[in-house]
Write a protein that holds these residues in place. Sequence first.
Motif, PDB file in Angstrom:
ATOM      1  N   MET A   1       3.282   6.392  -3.249  1.00  0.00           N
ATOM      2  CA  MET A   1       2.352   7.138  -3.562  1.00  0.00           C
ATOM      3  C   MET A   1       0.878   6.594  -2.945  1.00  0.00           C
ATOM      4  O   MET A   1       0.741   5.453  -3.174  1.00  0.00           O
ATOM      5  CB  MET A   1       2.049   7.814  -4.863  1.00  0.00           C
ATOM      6  N   ARG A   2       0.107   7.259  -2.225  1.00  0.00           N
ATOM      7  CA  ARG A   2      -1.211   6.668  -1.710  1.00  0.00           C
ATOM      8  C   ARG A   2      -2.417   6.739  -2.808  1.00  0.00           C
ATOM      9  O   ARG A   2      -2.426   8.003  -3.233  1.00  0.00           O
ATOM     10  CB  ARG A   2      -1.618   7.426  -0.206  1.00  0.00           C
ATOM     11  N   ILE A   3      -2.669   5.752  -3.175  1.00  0.00           N
ATOM     12  CA  ILE A   3      -3.793   6.089  -4.479  1.00  0.00           C
ATOM     13  C   ILE A   3      -5.086   5.486  -4.081  1.00  0.00           C
ATOM     14  O   ILE A   3      -5.173   4.324  -3.499  1.00  0.00           O
ATOM     15  CB  ILE A   3      -2.984   5.049  -5.696  1.00  0.00           C
ATOM     16  N   LEU A   4      -6.040   6.005  -4.440  1.00  0.00           N
ATOM     17  CA  LEU A   4      -7.577   5.710  -4.327  1.00  0.00           C
ATOM     18  C   LEU A   4      -7.743   5.219  -5.692  1.00  0.00           C
ATOM     19  O   LEU A   4      -7.955   6.020  -6.448  1.00  0.00           O
ATOM     20  CB  LEU A   4      -8.407   6.857  -3.857  1.00  0.00           C
ATOM     21  N   LEU A   5      -8.009   3.960  -5.739  1.00  0.00           N
ATOM     22  CA  LEU A   5      -8.604   3.031  -6.806  1.00  0.00           C
ATOM     23  C   LEU A   5      -9.912   2.964  -6.787  1.00  0.00           C
ATOM     24  O   LEU A   5     -10.640   2.142  -6.075  1.00  0.00           O
ATOM     25  CB  LEU A   5      -7.788   1.824  -6.899  1.00  0.00           C
ATOM     26  N   VAL A   6     -10.912   3.680  -7.568  1.00  0.00           N
ATOM     27  CA  VAL A   6     -12.232   3.607  -7.497  1.00  0.00           C
ATOM     28  C   VAL A   6     -12.766   2.629  -8.971  1.00  0.00           C
ATOM     29  O   VAL A   6     -12.385   3.106  -9.993  1.00  0.00           O
ATOM     30  CB  VAL A   6     -12.773   4.959  -7.677  1.00  0.00           C
TER      31      VAL A   6
END
Length: 197
Positions: A1-6
Amino acid sequence: MRILLVLAHPLEDSFAAAVAKVAQETLVAGGHEVDLLDLYREGFDPRLSQAERGGYFDQPYDTSGVGDIVARLRAAEGLILVFPQWWFNFPAILKGFFDRAFAPDVAFTHDPAGGRIVPRLTNIRLFWALTTTGSPWWIVHLYMGNPVRRLLKRGIAAFCAKRLNFRMLALHDMDRVTDAGRKAHLVRVKKALANIR
C-alpha cells in the motif's frame, strides 16, 4: 500500500517525530511504500490564500499553490497523520493542510444544484491518526467529547473510501507520562501498524 505519512510538529526531536519514525520503519518493513510529508521541514504554508478562498467555487479549482501535496495525496492509498493535540484541536499547520489540500476537485466536488458535496478521495482506504494529548483520557473523552476524533471520523474521513479503515491511537496525559510509558506507546504503535495489509 502507498501511504502518505504526515507529520505536524515543529520540533525535530519531539515525541511526534519519534512516532513518525517508528511508523515509517514499521510500514516499510511491512512492504508498504511510505511518502513522509513533514509539514514543518518542507516549509508548508498553512494559510489559505485570498486567491484560494476567492476561487473556491471556480471550475476547475486552482490547486497550483499546493500542487505537489495534492499529487502526493491523490497517489496515496493510505493516509496516516502524526500530530499532538493542542487546545483539544489540531496544530495550526495541520488544519492548514486540510484547508489547502483537501480542496474542491481534490477531496470533494460541489453539487452544482447546491446539494450535498461528493467525496473524491476514494483512493484513500486507510486513514489513521497517531496523536498525543496533554490532558488525561477522562478529560479528552468524558469532558470534551474527544473533539479531534469526531472531526477526523465524521468530517475528514467522509471524503475517503466508503469502507475506510479508520483508527486513532492516542497517548494521553503526555505532560506527565514517564519514559517507560512513551516507550510502551511506541511499541503499541509498531504492533498496530505491523498488522496493516
